[in-house]
Design a protein around this motif. Sequence first.
Motif, mmCIF file in Angstrom:
data_model
loop_
_atom_site.group_PDB
_atom_site.id
_atom_site.type_symbol
_atom_site.label_atom_id
_atom_site.label_comp_id
_atom_site.label_asym_id
_atom_site.label_seq_id
_atom_site.Cartn_x
_atom_site.Cartn_y
_atom_site.Cartn_z
ATOM 1 N N LYS A 22 9.076 20.918 8.692
ATOM 2 C CA LYS A 22 10.229 21.528 7.948
ATOM 3 C C LYS A 22 10.249 20.799 6.456
ATOM 4 N N GLY A 23 10.443 21.552 5.657
ATOM 5 C CA GLY A 23 10.894 20.972 4.343
ATOM 6 C C GLY A 23 9.848 20.295 3.347
ATOM 7 N N ILE A 24 8.707 20.441 4.107
ATOM 8 C CA ILE A 24 7.463 19.653 3.434
ATOM 9 C C ILE A 24 6.635 20.939 2.620
ATOM 10 N N LYS A 25 6.707 20.745 1.385
ATOM 11 C CA LYS A 25 6.065 21.798 0.723
ATOM 12 C C LYS A 25 4.261 21.630 0.788
ATOM 13 N N SER A 33 -7.350 24.866 6.980
ATOM 14 C CA SER A 33 -5.718 24.828 6.933
ATOM 15 C C SER A 33 -5.237 25.582 8.141
ATOM 16 N N VAL A 34 -4.085 25.080 8.241
ATOM 17 C CA VAL A 34 -3.310 25.616 9.606
ATOM 18 C C VAL A 34 -2.086 26.258 9.193
ATOM 19 N N GLN A 35 -1.661 27.344 9.934
ATOM 20 C CA GLN A 35 -0.525 28.028 9.651
ATOM 21 C C GLN A 35 0.700 27.438 10.551
ATOM 22 N N ILE A 36 1.785 26.952 10.065
ATOM 23 C CA ILE A 36 2.896 26.432 10.886
ATOM 24 C C ILE A 36 4.123 27.288 10.250
ATOM 25 N N PRO A 42 -2.696 22.520 4.406
ATOM 26 C CA PRO A 42 -3.978 21.748 4.622
ATOM 27 C C PRO A 42 -3.945 20.910 6.148
ATOM 28 N N VAL A 43 -5.208 20.952 6.751
ATOM 29 C CA VAL A 43 -4.694 20.218 8.063
ATOM 30 C C VAL A 43 -4.813 18.754 7.866
ATOM 31 N N GLN A 45 -3.191 17.154 5.346
ATOM 32 C CA GLN A 45 -1.719 17.022 5.273
ATOM 33 C C GLN A 45 -0.764 16.855 6.360
ATOM 34 N N VAL A 46 -1.047 17.813 7.193
ATOM 35 C CA VAL A 46 -0.223 17.867 8.510
ATOM 36 C C VAL A 46 -0.757 16.879 9.257
ATOM 37 N N GLY A 47 -2.015 16.279 9.412
ATOM 38 C CA GLY A 47 -2.345 15.130 10.078
ATOM 39 C C GLY A 47 -2.115 13.825 9.789
ATOM 40 N N GLU A 48 -1.766 13.690 8.369
ATOM 41 C CA GLU A 48 -1.113 12.723 7.682
ATOM 42 C C GLU A 48 0.289 12.593 8.140
ATOM 43 N N ILE A 49 0.847 13.483 8.215
ATOM 44 C CA ILE A 49 2.364 13.540 8.405
ATOM 45 C C ILE A 49 2.552 13.232 9.926
ATOM 46 N N ILE A 50 1.910 13.858 10.809
ATOM 47 C CA ILE A 50 2.222 13.839 12.233
ATOM 48 C C ILE A 50 1.588 12.471 12.874
#
Length: 104
Positions: A22-25, A33-36, A42-43, A45-50
């Motif tokens: 949430k709030g991540i551009k 890619s992944v739909q959230i 991009p997967v 980007q999500v991997g880096e955050i989680i």
Amino acid sequence: MRVVIARFPFDLIKTEVQDAMKGIKPEPITGESVQIGTRHYPVKQVGEIITRQDRRDFSAGEVTRALTRLGFTCRSAAPVARTPLEEASDLLQAPASPDWNPES
């Protein structure tokens, strides 16, 4: 759900991933890619955050498998569309067919 990314186990829940994003551009998508929610990320980007790891430490495939197991919709890299100019350029650089005769 327990998943392994870059040889490290993570206990992830779908709602935790959604909250983390949430709030991540979203960055521009150049690969998988992944739909959230309503956004596509991009997967990597999500991997880096989680995982809080550098994105060079894991592969897109590892994150894609983990997110798919959590119930997210993942897409593979889209083929790059070729422009008409690129198509024409390739046709002009192709070798002439053996039966072509410039004399006729």
